[in-house]
Design a protein around this motif. Structure first.
Motif, short mmCIF file in Angstrom:
data_model
loop_
_atom_site.label_atom_id
_atom_site.label_comp_id
_atom_site.label_asym_id
_atom_site.label_seq_id
_atom_site.Cartn_x
_atom_site.Cartn_y
_atom_site.Cartn_z
N PRO A 27 0.81 -1.22 0.01
CA PRO A 27 0.03 -0.03 -0.11
C PRO A 27 0.84 1.33 -0.01
N TYR A 28 2.18 0.96 0.37
CA TYR A 28 3.10 2.14 0.47
C TYR A 28 3.53 2.85 -1.05
N ILE A 29 3.46 1.72 -1.84
CA ILE A 29 4.22 2.43 -3.33
C ILE A 29 3.64 3.43 -3.62
N ALA A 30 2.49 3.61 -3.95
CA ALA A 30 1.62 4.79 -4.45
C ALA A 30 2.22 6.11 -3.68
N PRO A 36 9.00 0.13 -1.59
CA PRO A 36 9.69 0.04 -0.27
C PRO A 36 10.84 -0.82 -0.07
N GLN A 37 11.69 -0.64 0.38
CA GLN A 37 13.16 -1.43 0.54
C GLN A 37 12.92 -2.81 0.90
N PRO A 38 12.02 -3.20 2.04
CA PRO A 38 11.93 -4.47 2.39
C PRO A 38 11.25 -5.33 1.30
N MET A 116 5.53 7.34 5.76
CA MET A 116 4.56 6.36 6.31
C MET A 116 4.45 6.90 7.77
N TRP A 117 3.38 7.89 7.68
CA TRP A 117 3.31 8.64 9.12
C TRP A 117 2.62 7.73 10.30
N GLU A 118 1.98 6.62 9.64
CA GLU A 118 1.32 5.79 10.81
C GLU A 118 2.41 5.28 11.67
N ASN A 119 3.55 5.07 11.12
CA ASN A 119 4.84 4.49 12.01
C ASN A 119 5.43 5.69 12.85
N GLN A 120 5.31 6.85 12.29
CA GLN A 120 5.81 7.95 13.34
C GLN A 120 4.75 8.04 14.76
N GLU A 121 3.47 7.48 14.50
CA GLU A 121 2.93 7.69 15.63
C GLU A 121 2.97 6.32 16.39
N ILE A 122 3.39 5.21 15.89
CA ILE A 122 3.38 4.05 16.70
C ILE A 122 4.76 4.09 17.47
N TYR A 139 14.81 7.32 -0.76
CA TYR A 139 13.90 7.04 0.41
C TYR A 139 14.11 8.34 1.63
N ASP A 140 13.28 9.08 1.70
CA ASP A 140 13.32 10.06 2.79
C ASP A 140 12.98 9.48 4.26
#
Length: 149
Positions: A27-30, A36-38, A116-122, A139-140
């Protein structure tokens, strides 16, 4: 849901590791404009090197870690979208802390894409603090660390 074990991945798990990683990161590609590297990792090599730990039967989540001289690097954490909200990610993050302690490493480090702003909350909820934001090629990334006590 019962508390499933987290175990080292085996060669037989490689297709599941690839499938869960792809499902989690696709889902992060777009959003970020690149794969994403993984998703591009050599999953078979990571499993063979003992860097991948999985949970679930079938596999619903995984972490890819690398022990370094002064920290444990959390290269990737992936939870299949069908397993979201079931505590899989929380259990995997606790496992990473325990694994670092077992290796006598004082901290865990990771980075996430700034989009991936969800991760910045998690991550802050689990004791991670931002160290820096840095652009690495396309990659930023926001770099985090968690000091273990």
């Amino acid at each position: 849901m019962r508390d499933e074990q987290i175990r080292p991945a085996t060669a037989a798990d490689v297709p599941a590791v690839r499938a869960v990683t792809d499902a989690a990161y696709h889902p992060y590609i777009a959003r970020i404009g690149v794969v994403p590297q993984p998703m591009e990792a050599d999953h078979a090599a990571d499993v063979a090197a003992g860097r991948v730990f999985v949970t679930g039967e079938p596999v619903t989540g995984l972490v890819v870690v690398e022990a370094r001289a002064d920290h444990l690097f959390l290269d990737s954490i992936a939870v299949h979208p069908d397993a979201h909200g079931q505590g899989v990610g929380r259990r995997l993050l606790r496992f990473v802390d325990a694994h670092a302690r077992a290796l006598a490493l004082p901290e865990v480090r990771l980075y996430t894409n700034a989009m991936m702003w969800e991760n910045q909350e998690i991550y802050p909820k689990y004791g991670y603090e931002v160290v820096e934001r840095r652009v690495d090629g396309p990659y930023d990334r926001i770099h985090y660390r968690k000091r273990l006590r």
